[in-house]
Write a protein that holds these residues in place. Structure first.
Motif, mmCIF file in Angstrom:
data_model
loop_
_atom_site.group_PDB
_atom_site.id
_atom_site.type_symbol
_atom_site.label_atom_id
_atom_site.label_comp_id
_atom_site.label_asym_id
_atom_site.label_seq_id
_atom_site.Cartn_x
_atom_site.Cartn_y
_atom_site.Cartn_z
ATOM 1 N N SER A 32 0.800 -1.230 0.000
ATOM 2 C CA SER A 32 0.000 0.000 0.000
ATOM 3 C C SER A 32 0.830 1.277 0.000
ATOM 4 O O SER A 32 0.309 2.356 -0.309
ATOM 5 C CB SER A 32 -0.923 0.023 1.231
ATOM 6 N N ASP A 33 2.134 1.174 0.360
ATOM 7 C CA ASP A 33 2.912 2.399 0.537
ATOM 8 C C ASP A 33 4.109 2.539 -0.396
ATOM 9 O O ASP A 33 4.913 3.453 -0.258
ATOM 10 C CB ASP A 33 3.376 2.543 1.990
ATOM 11 N N GLY A 34 4.241 1.612 -1.364
ATOM 12 C CA GLY A 34 5.259 1.772 -2.398
ATOM 13 C C GLY A 34 6.667 1.403 -1.998
ATOM 14 O O GLY A 34 7.618 1.748 -2.705
ATOM 15 N N ASP A 35 6.840 0.693 -0.884
ATOM 16 C CA ASP A 35 8.204 0.322 -0.490
ATOM 17 C C ASP A 35 8.621 -1.039 -1.046
ATOM 18 O O ASP A 35 9.703 -1.539 -0.738
ATOM 19 C CB ASP A 35 8.362 0.340 1.028
ATOM 20 N N GLY A 36 7.747 -1.655 -1.874
ATOM 21 C CA GLY A 36 8.085 -2.926 -2.506
ATOM 22 C C GLY A 36 7.818 -4.145 -1.653
ATOM 23 O O GLY A 36 8.149 -5.268 -2.047
ATOM 24 N N TRP A 37 7.217 -3.914 -0.511
ATOM 25 C CA TRP A 37 6.956 -4.999 0.452
ATOM 26 C C TRP A 37 5.474 -4.957 0.802
ATOM 27 O O TRP A 37 4.959 -3.911 1.181
ATOM 28 C CB TRP A 37 7.809 -4.740 1.699
ATOM 29 N N GLY A 38 4.785 -6.087 0.665
ATOM 30 C CA GLY A 38 3.371 -6.131 0.999
ATOM 31 C C GLY A 38 3.122 -5.736 2.442
ATOM 32 O O GLY A 38 4.028 -5.797 3.280
ATOM 33 N N ASP A 39 1.886 -5.342 2.758
ATOM 34 C CA ASP A 39 1.609 -4.881 4.113
ATOM 35 C C ASP A 39 0.148 -5.109 4.478
ATOM 36 O O ASP A 39 -0.678 -5.490 3.633
ATOM 37 C CB ASP A 39 1.994 -3.407 4.281
ATOM 38 N N ILE A 40 -0.155 -4.890 5.751
ATOM 39 C CA ILE A 40 -1.506 -5.150 6.256
ATOM 40 C C ILE A 40 -2.534 -4.200 5.637
ATOM 41 O O ILE A 40 -3.615 -4.648 5.229
ATOM 42 C CB ILE A 40 -1.545 -5.089 7.799
ATOM 43 N N PRO A 41 -2.267 -2.883 5.525
ATOM 44 C CA PRO A 41 -3.231 -2.027 4.830
ATOM 45 C C PRO A 41 -3.513 -2.489 3.402
ATOM 46 O O PRO A 41 -4.648 -2.371 2.919
ATOM 47 C CB PRO A 41 -2.561 -0.643 4.863
ATOM 48 N N GLY A 42 -2.498 -3.038 2.738
ATOM 49 C CA GLY A 42 -2.719 -3.580 1.401
ATOM 50 C C GLY A 42 -3.686 -4.745 1.404
ATOM 51 O O GLY A 42 -4.552 -4.871 0.527
ATOM 52 N N ILE A 43 -3.558 -5.614 2.402
ATOM 53 C CA ILE A 43 -4.483 -6.748 2.524
ATOM 54 C C ILE A 43 -5.901 -6.243 2.762
ATOM 55 O O ILE A 43 -6.858 -6.715 2.136
ATOM 56 C CB ILE A 43 -4.040 -7.684 3.662
ATOM 57 N N ILE A 44 -6.040 -5.263 3.659
ATOM 58 C CA ILE A 44 -7.367 -4.708 3.956
ATOM 59 C C ILE A 44 -8.011 -4.146 2.700
ATOM 60 O O ILE A 44 -9.219 -4.304 2.479
ATOM 61 C CB ILE A 44 -7.254 -3.633 5.056
ATOM 62 N N TYR A 82 5.988 -6.781 12.336
ATOM 63 C CA TYR A 82 7.148 -6.314 11.568
ATOM 64 C C TYR A 82 6.805 -4.942 10.965
ATOM 65 O O TYR A 82 5.784 -4.797 10.284
ATOM 66 C CB TYR A 82 7.445 -7.322 10.467
ATOM 67 N N PRO A 83 7.608 -3.913 11.227
ATOM 68 C CA PRO A 83 7.213 -2.550 10.854
ATOM 69 C C PRO A 83 6.841 -2.359 9.385
ATOM 70 O O PRO A 83 5.944 -1.563 9.075
ATOM 71 C CB PRO A 83 8.447 -1.729 11.231
ATOM 72 N N ARG A 84 7.481 -3.087 8.468
ATOM 73 C CA ARG A 84 7.123 -2.909 7.056
ATOM 74 C C ARG A 84 5.731 -3.454 6.746
ATOM 75 O O ARG A 84 5.132 -3.097 5.732
ATOM 76 C CB ARG A 84 8.170 -3.564 6.144
ATOM 77 N N TYR A 85 5.221 -4.329 7.614
ATOM 78 C CA TYR A 85 3.847 -4.816 7.450
ATOM 79 C C TYR A 85 2.824 -3.871 8.074
ATOM 80 O O TYR A 85 1.669 -3.846 7.656
ATOM 81 C CB TYR A 85 3.683 -6.192 8.102
ATOM 82 N N GLY A 86 3.228 -3.140 9.104
ATOM 83 C CA GLY A 86 2.279 -2.258 9.778
ATOM 84 C C GLY A 86 2.404 -2.348 11.278
ATOM 85 O O GLY A 86 3.507 -2.508 11.814
ATOM 86 N N THR A 87 1.277 -2.293 11.953
ATOM 87 C CA THR A 87 1.244 -2.244 13.413
ATOM 88 C C THR A 87 0.214 -3.236 13.957
ATOM 89 O O THR A 87 -0.602 -3.783 13.202
ATOM 90 C CB THR A 87 0.845 -0.835 13.898
ATOM 91 N N VAL A 88 0.235 -3.424 15.262
ATOM 92 C CA VAL A 88 -0.790 -4.249 15.907
ATOM 93 C C VAL A 88 -2.174 -3.657 15.637
ATOM 94 O O VAL A 88 -3.147 -4.395 15.417
ATOM 95 C CB VAL A 88 -0.519 -4.347 17.429
ATOM 96 N N GLU A 89 -2.262 -2.335 15.619
ATOM 97 C CA GLU A 89 -3.550 -1.679 15.336
ATOM 98 C C GLU A 89 -4.024 -1.996 13.926
ATOM 99 O O GLU A 89 -5.236 -2.113 13.683
ATOM 100 C CB GLU A 89 -3.421 -0.174 15.548
ATOM 101 N N ASP A 90 -3.099 -2.155 12.981
ATOM 102 C CA ASP A 90 -3.484 -2.555 11.626
ATOM 103 C C ASP A 90 -4.086 -3.962 11.625
ATOM 104 O O ASP A 90 -5.037 -4.248 10.881
ATOM 105 C CB ASP A 90 -2.274 -2.509 10.680
ATOM 106 N N ILE A 91 -3.528 -4.846 12.451
ATOM 107 C CA ILE A 91 -4.105 -6.194 12.564
ATOM 108 C C ILE A 91 -5.510 -6.111 13.156
ATOM 109 O O ILE A 91 -6.427 -6.819 12.726
ATOM 110 C CB ILE A 91 -3.205 -7.117 13.401
#
Length: 582
Positions: A32-44, A82-91
């Motif tokens: 979701s943020d263009g760093d080349g690594w998938g993340d929790i906001p992207g899944i949402i 893992y910070p590149r994935y997001g936060t506990v709040e994102d989960i």
């Protein structure tokens, strides 16, 4: 009466038996943020896509804080993301997004080992008298007749090196069945077990998580006297020793305690990763409802087709026959009959090559038929159905011309390095053989970025992906297939709805093999509790095959085929059909 004995017939229905589970590999799903690594906001952002596909449960592979030596299976903090994935709040937001749509979320439970960066291990290695010293396995060295230091045992790790690592601080070795950065937790320690229950389980269950896929579930109990493994490779000090750390003496005690202390207090389900357990009676010890341990497990006999024999030759490829696959499927489809166990249906995950490339054909002229035939195969099997991301659009292995430099996985790279060394000494063709095996079966194939559309990087990321995007992303992607009613994706949607419409037949029905020796076609029947019968016929070859000889005394009604022009007496290449017999 055996504790597993129940009245024969259809198993008791539950939400997790009915479910279609979709595995998300977070690094490669959506950035979701263009760093080349998938993340929790992207899944949402893609939750509605999964809901429309027909998914009931999302299984999220490890997103915990980690140095990422083994893609998150080396956890440094169970209670952080893992910070590149997001936060506990994102989960928390992901849990809510799933629940708002009537879906559930399960996490990976990785508690055979931690990272060396976990505070538990940092304390454990700090001194021999630290209170957490026995939370891991520490042993003094041995010495040969010349005074050279040796590991406590000759065990080979899963990643092609010694299973023991030397630690300078306390001058002892620690056990790691996987990477050196993944020390094994000592489940013999009650304090360690209770810490696992609190940190890795209750922390997330109390936030609303609906269960766990339990990693390496039969390795928690070791033979703690640590005898040497028998020597099967005289040219090597390290030897396969799986029988000394799989299905150990206290494993069922540990899992029953996990159930009683933690899982029984929540409405959740568990699916265990159960390797190297070929006896159905032993598997039933894990999944029988009366045993109160796990709800189901993944059994890997089919996934191992084409792999070499034994841990050391995993990627030295072998030929396999369809008759072998049939016997494997029959074994694991039928082992729950007449008891209170349950099973799984799957052919892909994050640890293996893509099913189309392994079990059918990814050649352009056969790709779509292969994908849809395998889909028919999966949805007609008894058990909880598991899909892996990209399977629903027909993703395939990375091209064979990609060099070893494109492979990222620690296991693949370690096997390749070992093969290079052996090719220069005792086995001149090993490097070429291992590379062929990796081209079919490496874990990297499943980890390529998800193919969302035809824009650069397949719509996975606006940045440079952590792993190269497949060359065919412009031909195989969600956007194209959503617009095509005849696409692989559209076919999967239709099949997943059909599986629920005929749940008594497909999810719960009794499996019986037909024509077991035929090496071209795979034919079986499913029988429901009310005596409805389905006939499933699958051509696993590139050639037309005659329709199998079956009882035609009752009228067969075609329910679905992956060809619009099915010919009654001939199966076209990679054709799959399902008939209902009323």
């Amino acid at each position: 009466m055996s504790p597993h004995s129940v009245k024969a017939g259809q198993p008791t229905a539950t939400w997790w038996k009915d479910a279609t589970v979709y595995q998300v590999y977070p690094a490669s799903f959506k950035d979701s943020d263009g760093d080349g690594w998938g993340d929790i906001p992207g899944i949402i952002s893609k939750i509605d896509y999964l809901k429309e596909l027909g998914v009931d449960v999302v299984w999220l592979s490890p997103m915990f804080d980690s140095p990422q030596e083994d893609m998150g299976y080396d956890i440094s903090d169970y209670e952080a993301v893992y910070p590149r994935y997001g936060t506990v709040e994102d989960i928390d937001l992901l849990i809510q997004a799933c629940h708002d749509r009537g879906m559930k979320l399960i996490l990976d439970l990785v508690v055979n080992h931690t990272s060396t960066e976990h505070n538990w291990f940092k304390e454990s290695r700090s001194s021999k008298t630290n209170p957490k010293r026995d939370w891991y396995f520490w042993r003094p060295p041995r010495y040969d007749e010349n005074g050279n230091r040796l590991a406590p045992t000759n065990y080979r790790s899963y990643f092609a090196d010694s299973a023991w690592a030397w630690d300078e601080t306390t001058q002892e070795y620690y056990l790691h069945l996987y990477a050196e950065s993944q020390p094994d937790l000592n489940w013999e320690s009650e304090e360690a077990r209770n810490a696992i229950y609190d940190s890795a389980m209750r922390f997330w269950l109390d936030r609303g998580v609906d269960g766990f896929r339990v990693d390496t579930v039969n390795k928690y109990s070791k033979h703690v006297d640590f005898p040497d493994a028998p020597i099967v490779d005289p040219s090597n000090f390290i030897q396969p020793a799986t029988h000394l750390y799989c299905n150990g003496p206290r494993i069922h005690e540990f899992l029953r305690e996990m159930h009683d202390k933690v899982l029984s207090n929540y409405d959740v389900f568990t699916v265990g990763e159960l390797s190297l357990t070929p006896d159905p009676k032993h598997v039933l010890d894990y999944v029988s409802a009366s045993e109160k341990q796990l709800d189901m497990v993944f059994q890997f006999d089919m996934i191992h087709l084409g792999m070499g024999h034994g841990l050391e030759d995993k990627y030295d490829p072998t030929e396999w026959k369809l008759s072998e696959m049939k016997q494997i499927m029959a074994k694991w489809q039928k082992f729950i009959e007449g008891n209170d166990g349950w099973t799984t249906a799957f052919c892909e995950n994050h640890d293996n090559g893509r099913a189309i490339s392994r079990f059918a054909s990814d050649e352009p002229e056969f790709w779509q038929a292969s994908a849809t035939m395998l889909a028919i195969f999966m949805i007609t099997l008894t058990g909880t159905l598991f899909l892996y991301q990209g399977q629903e659009i027909g993703m395939i292995n990375m091209p064979s011309e990609w060099p070893i430099d494109e492979y990222k996985d620690i296991e693949a790279l370690n096997y390749y390095k070992e093969a290079e060394r052996l090719s220069m000494t005792s086995d001149p063709t090993r490097k070429e053989r291992i590379m062929r095996g990796l081209q079919k079966m490496a874990r990297d194939h499943a980890r390529l970025p998800m193919q969302w559309d035809s824009t650069p990087n397949s719509g996975f990321s606006t940045g440079i992906p952590w792993m190269r995007t497949h060359d065919k992303y412009k031909e195989i992607n969600v956007e194209i297939e959503e617009k095509d009613p005849n696409s692989v994706l559209s076919f999967w949607k239709k099949l997943l709805a059909l599986r629920k419409d005929y749940r008594d037949l497909f999810i719960y029905g009794i499996f019986d093999l037909v024509d077991p020796e035929n090496e071209g076609t795979f034919t079986y029947t499913k029988l429901s509790n009310d005596n409805q019968i389905a006939l499933v016929v699958l051509n696993f070859t590139k050639e037309p095959k005659p329709f199998p000889e079956v009882d035609r005394s009752k009228k067969l009604k075609l329910l679905i085929s992956n060809y619009s022009d099915s010919q009654p007496e001939t199966l076209q290449p990679f054709e799959g059909r399902v008939y209902l017999n009323f």
